[in-house]
Design a protein around this motif. Structure first.
Motif, PDB file in Angstrom:
ATOM      1  N   UNK A  25      13.283  11.224  11.346  1.00  0.00           N
ATOM      2  CA  UNK A  25      12.279  10.522  10.552  1.00  0.00           C
ATOM      3  C   UNK A  25      10.931  10.492  11.279  1.00  0.00           C
ATOM      4  N   UNK A  26       9.875  10.871  10.559  1.00  0.00           N
ATOM      5  CA  UNK A  26       8.512  10.708  11.058  1.00  0.00           C
ATOM      6  C   UNK A  26       8.015   9.360  10.552  1.00  0.00           C
ATOM      7  N   UNK A  62      10.730   9.506  15.146  1.00  0.00           N
ATOM      8  CA  UNK A  62       9.559   9.850  15.952  1.00  0.00           C
ATOM      9  C   UNK A  62       8.575   8.689  15.860  1.00  0.00           C
ATOM     10  N   UNK A  63       8.439   7.934  16.955  1.00  0.00           N
ATOM     11  CA  UNK A  63       7.670   6.691  16.955  1.00  0.00           C
ATOM     12  C   UNK A  63       6.217   6.939  17.328  1.00  0.00           C
ATOM     13  N   UNK A  64       5.969   7.669  18.405  1.00  0.00           N
ATOM     14  CA  UNK A  64       4.613   7.958  18.871  1.00  0.00           C
ATOM     15  C   UNK A  64       4.488   9.450  19.170  1.00  0.00           C
ATOM     16  N   UNK A  69       0.871  -1.175   0.000  1.00  0.00           N
ATOM     17  CA  UNK A  69       0.000   0.000   0.000  1.00  0.00           C
ATOM     18  C   UNK A  69       0.909   1.226   0.000  1.00  0.00           C
ATOM     19  N   UNK A  70       0.634   2.146  -0.916  1.00  0.00           N
ATOM     20  CA  UNK A  70       1.443   3.366  -0.972  1.00  0.00           C
ATOM     21  C   UNK A  70       1.327   4.124   0.345  1.00  0.00           C
ATOM     22  N   UNK A  71       2.455   4.572   0.848  1.00  0.00           N
ATOM     23  CA  UNK A  71       2.499   5.257   2.136  1.00  0.00           C
ATOM     24  C   UNK A  71       3.369   6.497   2.008  1.00  0.00           C
ATOM     25  N   UNK A  72       3.291   7.353   3.016  1.00  0.00           N
ATOM     26  CA  UNK A  72       4.111   8.559   3.032  1.00  0.00           C
ATOM     27  C   UNK A  72       5.037   8.548   4.239  1.00  0.00           C
ATOM     28  N   UNK A  73       6.266   8.983   4.010  1.00  0.00           N
ATOM     29  CA  UNK A  73       7.202   9.249   5.098  1.00  0.00           C
ATOM     30  C   UNK A  73       7.766  10.653   4.891  1.00  0.00           C
ATOM     31  N   UNK A  74       8.228  11.252   5.962  1.00  0.00           N
ATOM     32  CA  UNK A  74       8.854  12.573   5.865  1.00  0.00           C
ATOM     33  C   UNK A  74      10.184  12.523   6.603  1.00  0.00           C
TER      34      UNK A  74
END
Length: 323
Positions: free
Chosen positions: A275-276, A239-241, A134-139
């Motif tokens: 990383x988010x 950044x995990x939570x 599934x296409x996802x986003x990361x920043x």
């Protein structure tokens, strides 16, 4: 030379292995092992008695009375850790096959892979095991090329300054009262979010004792209005939570100040990137993504991989999210 794959479920049976990646480390294995409702599985690839690769998977028991649901989920962050010079794709294929078989036998509802090093890593091996993407986003925010302050726009700088002037503070969780408020903040935020999973309090308590983790709490007049958990590994911060009371305190921007202070401290400690880990699906209109991008990061398109144990359900969901 023959490669032997073994799955270990007890920390006292773990062989000697490297700990460069916290998400696949014996330390995290032991933390999960002590946490109610979770079972760690360390997949180990051995050659002549030496560990050449390992991958940590966690089986989570998830459930709620409102809304009512109960199931188990297999969760894996990244593709594991490998010795220099080893064929990562080949070893990943062997470990993936072993852990998929193990979790399916435990009637795990679904397995989720995320945060792979590159978008196409293990593509054909995951497909072969019945996973679908599934296409996802990361920043990703770069911290080494320039100070994070230089990447903020004027509107974000004004928000941060206004919050400071109102008396909002963010600090590391140092004692039990802070920790209690930190976890209450997370639990309140994630209570009605079915897709998001919040580990039990014990896991965060153990994470706070690790040199690889940072827990932050944002307070206004002594009351918690934001919190987040970060992991430091491989010279980067993750950044995990993240949770905040942004709707009840919109003028104080608790989410902004929580993220900002976590990012500043990561820069001060020499981390190269921030990383988010969960920005969500790449919808055209995504307020959370736009908020995170306001810190000057770079959006990256990637995949999350899923596999449902029940074949008919896996076919339906994979068809719905087909490329």
């Amino acid at each position: 030379m023959t490669t032997k794959i073994e799955i270990i479920t007890r920390s006292d049976k773990l062989p000697t292995m490297s700990e460069r990646n916290f998400f696949h480390s014996p330390e995290l294995f032991r933390i999960v092992e002590q946490t109610r409702g979770q079972t760690p599985y360390m997949v180990v690839a051995m050659r002549e008695g030496h560990v050449v690769a390992h991958l940590l998977a966690v089986l989570r028991r998830r459930g709620s009375l409102l809304p009512p649901y109960l199931f188990t989920q297999g969760r894996i962050y990244g593709e594991g850790e490998y010795d220099e010079g080893e064929s990562r794709e080949e070893l990943f294929s062997l470990m993936l096959q072993a852990i998929s078989r193990k979790l399916h036998r435990r009637l795990c509802f679904y397995i989720e892979f995320s945060d792979l090093s590159t978008k196409m890593f293990g593509y054909r091996h995951l497909r072969r095991q019945g996973f679908f993407p599934i296409h996802w986003m990361e920043i990703h925010n770069s911290l080494h090329s320039m100070p994070p302050e230089d990447r903020l726009n004027e509107k974000m700088k004004e928000r941060i300054q206004h919050a400071y002037e109102q008396g909002v503070v963010t600090k590391r969780v140092a004692h039990y009262d802070d920790f209690r408020d930190f976890y209450k903040m997370l639990r309140r935020f994630f209570r009605m979010k079915i897709r998001r999973y919040l580990p039990p309090e014990r896991q965060f308590y153990e994470l706070n004792k690790s040199s690889n983790c940072r827990l932050y709490i944002t307070q206004y007049k002594g009351k918690a209005i934001g919190s987040c958990a970060c992991v430091y590994t491989g010279g980067n911060a993750y950044l995990w939570y993240l949770a905040s009371r942004r709707k009840s305190h919109p003028l104080l921007h608790p989410e902004t100040l929580t993220v900002w202070n976590a990012m500043k401290e990561a820069h001060a400690e020499g981390m190269r990137h921030f990383y988010f880990m969960d920005v969500g699906l790449p919808y055209r209109r995504n307020p959370q993504r736009e908020f995170i991008l306001s810190f000057g990061g770079k959006p990256v398109g990637t995949y999350r991989w899923f596999n449902f144990t029940f074949g008919w359900l896996n076919k339906i969901v994979s068809w719905f999210y087909r490329e």
